[in-house]
Scaffold this active site. Structure first.
Site, PDB file in Angstrom:
ATOM      1  N   ASP A  95      16.867   9.860  -8.045  1.00 29.96           N
ATOM      2  CA  ASP A  95      18.318   9.927  -7.920  1.00 29.96           C
ATOM      3  C   ASP A  95      18.806   9.604  -6.513  1.00 29.96           C
ATOM      4  OD1 ASP A  95      18.505  10.646 -10.572  1.00 29.96           O
ATOM      5  OD2 ASP A  95      18.413  12.788 -10.143  1.00 29.96           O
ATOM      6  N   LYS A 119       3.021   4.487  -1.213  1.00 26.09           N
ATOM      7  CA  LYS A 119       2.878   5.415  -2.339  1.00 26.09           C
ATOM      8  C   LYS A 119       4.045   6.387  -2.254  1.00 26.09           C
ATOM      9  CE  LYS A 119      -2.033   4.970  -1.691  1.00 26.09           C
ATOM     10  NZ  LYS A 119      -1.929   3.907  -0.672  1.00 26.09           N
ATOM     11  N   HIS A 138       0.815  -1.220   0.000  1.00 26.44           N
ATOM     12  CA  HIS A 138       0.000   0.000   0.000  1.00 26.44           C
ATOM     13  C   HIS A 138       0.845   1.265   0.000  1.00 26.44           C
ATOM     14  CE1 HIS A 138      -3.826   2.064   1.467  1.00 26.44           C
ATOM     15  NE2 HIS A 138      -4.188   1.353   0.428  1.00 26.44           N
TER      16      HIS A 138
HETATM   17  C1  LIG Z   1      -6.237   3.634  -4.532  1.00 25.85           C
HETATM   18  O1  LIG Z   1      -6.630   2.906  -5.661  1.00 25.85           O
HETATM   19  C2  LIG Z   1      -7.356   1.737  -5.382  1.00 25.85           C
HETATM   20  C3  LIG Z   1      -7.602   1.020  -6.677  1.00 25.85           C
HETATM   21  O2  LIG Z   1      -8.053   1.867  -7.674  1.00 25.85           O
HETATM   22  C4  LIG Z   1      -8.642   2.080  -4.636  1.00 25.85           C
HETATM   23  O3  LIG Z   1      -9.346   0.901  -4.296  1.00 25.85           O
HETATM   24  C5  LIG Z   1      -8.274   2.832  -3.378  1.00 25.85           C
HETATM   25  O4  LIG Z   1      -9.444   3.256  -2.726  1.00 25.85           O
HETATM   26  C6  LIG Z   1      -7.435   4.031  -3.726  1.00 25.85           C
HETATM   27  N1  LIG Z   1      -7.002   4.670  -2.503  1.00 25.85           N
HETATM   28  C7  LIG Z   1      -7.033   5.973  -2.368  1.00 25.85           C
HETATM   29  C8  LIG Z   1      -6.592   6.508  -1.050  1.00 25.85           C
HETATM   30  O5  LIG Z   1      -7.406   6.702  -3.265  1.00 25.85           O
END
Ligand SMILES: *[C@@H]1O[C@H](CO)[C@@H](O)[C@H](O)[C@H]1NC(C)=O
Ligand SMILES: *[C@@H]1O[C@H](CO)[C@@H](O)[C@H](O)[C@H]1NC(C)=O
Ligand SMILES: [Zn+2]
Length: 218
Positions: free
Chosen positions: A156, A151, A149
């Site tokens: 570099d 992100k 999960h």
């Molecule tokens: C991130 O993307 C996933 C899949 O599209 C979705 O299920 C999820 O809710 C998203 N999370 C956020 C925080 O946007």
């Protein structure tokens, strides 16, 4: 009292030190100018602007979006495109076409790109992971249940981009999301270690789920 000769040497040493500190400050200043301010926070959703001026500079685009630089997505793209040697991406979902184009552009320039993502979402509709792989970019994914999960991305090995944002258009255009960009050494090192740890953990050479697939690699 110091002898006149000692005094002379001491002055020379102080002057040399001052010059080298000055040069270093100038070097840092130039490096920052090239990359933009190294610390920044972006918020989404943000007014959309056209990404073409950044992604295909020099070409004229006649789409209805504003074309002047600005907007959080442009900022993010400009950051990514500033990578010179490496880009390490670790994101749950990656379906944003402009972000994928930026990554492909960097790959084409010879920047070493690595991607870690979630095995369920990389096959979802709109995912850009297939296109990245097809271009020859190395992609690895989670090998155990439990969402991959994260992100974040590292440029570099010296700037970290992290926040709540999936690399999707929905996140960019609709959701409330934050993205922090920093060159803080402690943060960069910690994220780098996490990336390398996961990269090894998800090494396809270590797969034991489907032994007959081992030869195919990632
Ligand atoms: C991130 O993307 C996933 C899949 O599209 C979705 O299920 C999820 O809710 C998203 N999370 C956020 C925080 O946007
Ligand atoms: C990776 O994580 C997802 C959860 O998002 C899970 O459903 C999937 O089974 C995991 N992949 C593997 C190979 O374990
Ligand atoms: Zn346009």
């Amino acid at each position: 009292m110091v002898s006149p000769a000692g005094c002379w040497w001491r002055r020379l040493a102080v002057a040399a030190l001052a010059v080298s500190l000055g040069l270093e400050a100038v070097y840092r200043y130039l490096r920052r100018r090239r990359r933009g301010t190294p610390r920044e926070v972006l918020f989404f959703p943000a007014p959309l602007s056209c990404s073409e001026p950044l992604l295909s500079p020099g070409t004229r685009c006649s789409c209805p979006l504003p074309h002047e630089a600005g907007g959080a997505l442009s900022q993010l793209l400009r950051r990514l495109l500033g990578a010179r040697r490496s880009l390490d991406i670790c994101v749950f979902t990656f379906s944003s076409p402009p972000l994928a184009r930026a990554v492909l552009l960097l790959h084409g320039r010879g920047v070493r790109v690595r991607v870690i993502t979630d095995s369920d979402y990389m096959a979802a509709a709109g995912s850009q992971i297939g296109a990245l792989r097809k271009a020859g970019i190395m992609v690895r994914h989670n090998q155990t249940s439990g969402f991959m999960h994260h992100k974040f991305a590292l440029l570099d090995k010296s700037i970290v981009i992290t926040g709540s944002m999936n690399w999707t258009m929905q996140a960019i255009q609709t959701n409330k999301e934050n993205v922090l960009i920093t060159d803080d050494g402690v943060c960069v090192r910690a994220y780098m270690e996490e990336f390398e740890r996961l990269w090894e953990e998800y090494d396809p050479a270590g797969y034991h789920f489907f032994p007959e697939d081992d030869k195919e690699g990632a």
